[in-house]
Design a protein around this motif. Sequence first.
Motif, PDB file in Angstrom:
ATOM      1  N   UNK A 264      -2.006  -9.878  40.280  1.00 44.96           N
ATOM      2  CA  UNK A 264      -1.667 -10.595  38.881  1.00 44.96           C
ATOM      3  C   UNK A 264      -0.419  -9.973  38.255  1.00 44.96           C
ATOM      4  N   UNK A 265      -0.020  -8.728  39.037  1.00 49.04           N
ATOM      5  CA  UNK A 265       1.252  -7.992  38.380  1.00 49.04           C
ATOM      6  C   UNK A 265       2.514  -9.076  38.554  1.00 49.04           C
ATOM      7  N   UNK A 266       2.530  -9.547  39.793  1.00 45.75           N
ATOM      8  CA  UNK A 266       3.397 -10.502  40.256  1.00 45.75           C
ATOM      9  C   UNK A 266       3.450 -11.880  39.280  1.00 45.75           C
ATOM     10  N   UNK A 267       2.117 -12.351  39.053  1.00 44.74           N
ATOM     11  CA  UNK A 267       2.034 -13.417  38.274  1.00 44.74           C
ATOM     12  C   UNK A 267       2.426 -13.465  36.655  1.00 44.74           C
ATOM     13  N   UNK A 268       2.354 -12.307  36.125  1.00 42.56           N
ATOM     14  CA  UNK A 268       2.453 -12.135  34.822  1.00 42.56           C
ATOM     15  C   UNK A 268       3.978 -11.605  34.311  1.00 42.56           C
ATOM     16  N   UNK A 269       4.666 -11.205  35.609  1.00 44.06           N
ATOM     17  CA  UNK A 269       6.047 -10.721  35.487  1.00 44.06           C
ATOM     18  C   UNK A 269       5.978  -9.309  35.401  1.00 44.06           C
ATOM     19  N   UNK A 270       5.057  -8.329  35.908  1.00 48.04           N
ATOM     20  CA  UNK A 270       5.499  -7.082  35.909  1.00 48.04           C
ATOM     21  C   UNK A 270       4.328  -6.239  35.286  1.00 48.04           C
ATOM     22  N   UNK A 271       3.223  -6.797  34.442  1.00 52.56           N
ATOM     23  CA  UNK A 271       2.686  -5.934  33.845  1.00 52.56           C
ATOM     24  C   UNK A 271       1.162  -5.546  34.561  1.00 52.56           C
ATOM     25  N   UNK A 272       0.799  -4.478  34.420  1.00 54.05           N
ATOM     26  CA  UNK A 272      -0.663  -4.005  34.860  1.00 54.05           C
ATOM     27  C   UNK A 272      -1.953  -4.376  34.036  1.00 54.05           C
ATOM     28  N   UNK A 273      -2.627  -5.483  33.982  1.00 60.25           N
ATOM     29  CA  UNK A 273      -3.786  -5.706  33.043  1.00 60.25           C
ATOM     30  C   UNK A 273      -4.896  -5.277  33.726  1.00 60.25           C
ATOM     31  N   UNK A 274      -5.930  -5.064  32.792  1.00 60.95           N
ATOM     32  CA  UNK A 274      -7.257  -4.452  33.052  1.00 60.95           C
ATOM     33  C   UNK A 274      -8.339  -5.747  33.087  1.00 60.95           C
TER      34      UNK A 274
END
Length: 833
Positions: free
Chosen positions: A592-602
């Motif tokens: 998901x980090x690659x999918x959202x542009x670099x953010x670590x979601x929980x």
Amino acid sequence: MSWFKKLIIFVFIAFLVGVGGIAGTYFWLRADLPDVATLKDVRLQTPMQVFTADGELISQFGEQRRIPLRLDEMPPLLIQAFLATEDTRFYEHPGIDIIGIMRAATVVATSGELSQGASTITQQLARNFFLSREKKLIRKIKEIFLAIHIEQLLTKDEILELYLNKIELGHRAFGVGAAAQVYFGKTVQELTVDEMAIIAGLPKAPSVLNPVRSASNARARRNVVLGRMLDTGAIDRATYDAAIAAPVTSRLHGAQITASAPYIAEMVRQQMVDRFGEEVAYTEGFRVYTTINSKDQAIARRALQQNLYDYDERHGYRGPVAELWQSQLQQSDAAEPVFTEKNRPEPAEINAYLDRQQGIEDLIPAIVLDVKQQSAMVLLKGGQLQELSWDGLKWARSFITDERQGTAPKTAAAILKPGQHILVRQQDELWRLSQIPAASSALVAIDPKDGAIRSLVGGYSFAQSQFNRVTQAKRQVGSNIKPFIYSAALEHNYTLASLMNDAPIHHWDAGAGIAWRPRNSPAVYDGPIRIREALAKSKNVVSIRLLRGIGIDATIEQLLKFGFSATDLPRNETLALGSASSTPLEVVTGYAVFANGGFLVQPYVVDKVLNAEDKVIFQHQPLLACEACQETDGETPIQAAPRVISAQNAFLIADALKSSIWGGGDWRQGTGWNGTAWQLQNLRRRDLAGKTGTTNDSKDTWFSGFNSDLAVTSWVGFDDANRSLGRALWNANLGREQSAGAESGARTAMPAWQSFMRQILPAYPEKTVTPPVGISSVRIDLTTGLLSRSTDHTSSFEFFKLGTEPTQYVSGSVPQVQFGENNQQKQELEELF
């Protein structure tokens, strides 16, 4: 006249003594009487319910089953049934029925036993809320005082509503709403007159009179209730006669589950118990709304199960569940085989046997009755006769080992025999011989923008195994680790155009006295290869060379940014091949980090919790993948997820992973090549990116992929981590229908991902991905990775982080290659040119 005066005086004195006695008893017991004012704010113990985001019921938790209803939501005839049976004068008396009490007192005086309760509905309510059911005089006196207090505090309708919601009606059903569901699988509005009478007859002895325990007892009590309803005029003679003639049919029903997501339900249950404690969580009537979409969840469940069926059929039929009788096949001149059967059960015995058998998911128990040349007649549980055609049988060559299968069968008799207990399922109108899958699987989809879990299936069947493989199974991730290795490479002066040497590695370990020879899978080596192509083709040796160039410490430091645990990451070169162990949920979070542009979601699954009064007592506030989150949503501040990699790094890896699907080169010029996920091209979506993953000996297979709206991971393997998924040999009966060869991420895990995405992608329109600030695009030579002035098939545009673009144009000389290992790699590469 003197006797009359004496009688009057005696009655008056007796009255005073009686009143005084009652008053004295009241003051004596007053300290022990509970405060009936609590009924004004009564909280009925109501189970916790779990819903999808779109309002479908997933599950219900709690010992007491209750569906609270307002009085005006209950059918008038149901109310009349209770009044006729329990308290005919309910709306006339002050809480106690003097006639009933006198009748009960007479019984006590004559027999010495309190066999008749003479309790009004108000008294029953007092007992249910405040007292025990023991038959003692002191309890009855307390009950009377409490009933009088209740009548002073509440209206008749309020008392009746509380009673009909509180009364115990057997099988953990409390109140008429729950009883209608438990015994008949209906709402109270759907009940027939005879069913209403059955429920109204239960308060006397719910454990004995309920229709599940004893249909005859329930019928007798029902008829008494119907007689009382006829006497009071609640029903007419025709309605009475029809209800008396109705059969008593009932079975236990659970909550009306409308969305199958048991692994999600268990996750929610555990979270609610952790948050509120078991007693509160199960009794306060909480309604938990999850992030799950019911339609997507159903698609995910079916995709996972069908993929396991497909794997299972590739590897052969393991035989029947059991054999009811033995049959001896005798060949005759007849076109069809003739069977001599011994000890064959009667049809009624076969049906009785099937009734005792349990199916699982969509697998239905069946008994083989007859076998023809290329078909079989079976009896399904429930009594239906069904023919299995050759198309539903021909897959079933015998299972030998995970690596070997028997020869393709030519007749149905080579597969089935009469008397066998088998499992069948219906797929696209075709009935198929089937079996419970031996392998396991997991599939999870999250929203990369905030971590909301949209679909989650933790295994083939929760009834079979409650082990949630999405959250609990730590398995080796194989090549699914490579995008994170390549992300680290981009942080250490590599680019997607950098050349690496795709050649065998022979590394002598002096301490162990052996050579480590990691190989590509398949063992094909392309020599100098650009990093984009190496990632798309999942080149093992390139991944190892990158790890050596970056260093293990720097690589692990990068992987930790994606949420992986340091304890799961081995500090050796096998890390580059995916020897790390992670759960599917951890893997999809990293992607998901690659999918959202670099953010670590929980990742999260509980969106909000409402109490019994519809008040929101918990609302999840997710961390959002956004650059600047100073905005507010109403009064709620938007919280930003931490940025863990640059937007440029995320974009470059995501774009490279699209090449896993679409490949590169020019097929017309003979330079075309495919990535490991090329089969996904038939989805016709250019916004998809993904990566296959296979571990040594095919013990774990993965596929993880994403676009800007969804990140999805699929895993297939055995719960026994030492067991290989093996390989499927060619099945002559299936032709192009089959997928033969060694099991792998592309062959085994990706089909479930593909099936899931094919069905849900129409709800997510394709979006054009715009490169972030700090990304440039230049034309490069496809062989060397250097700048190119050519515009033919030898060149293509490539993305770079600003400042990392090549500075030299291609010429006839040896290309500029990034090494990062040692001079040995440089020597090897130069020899290849």
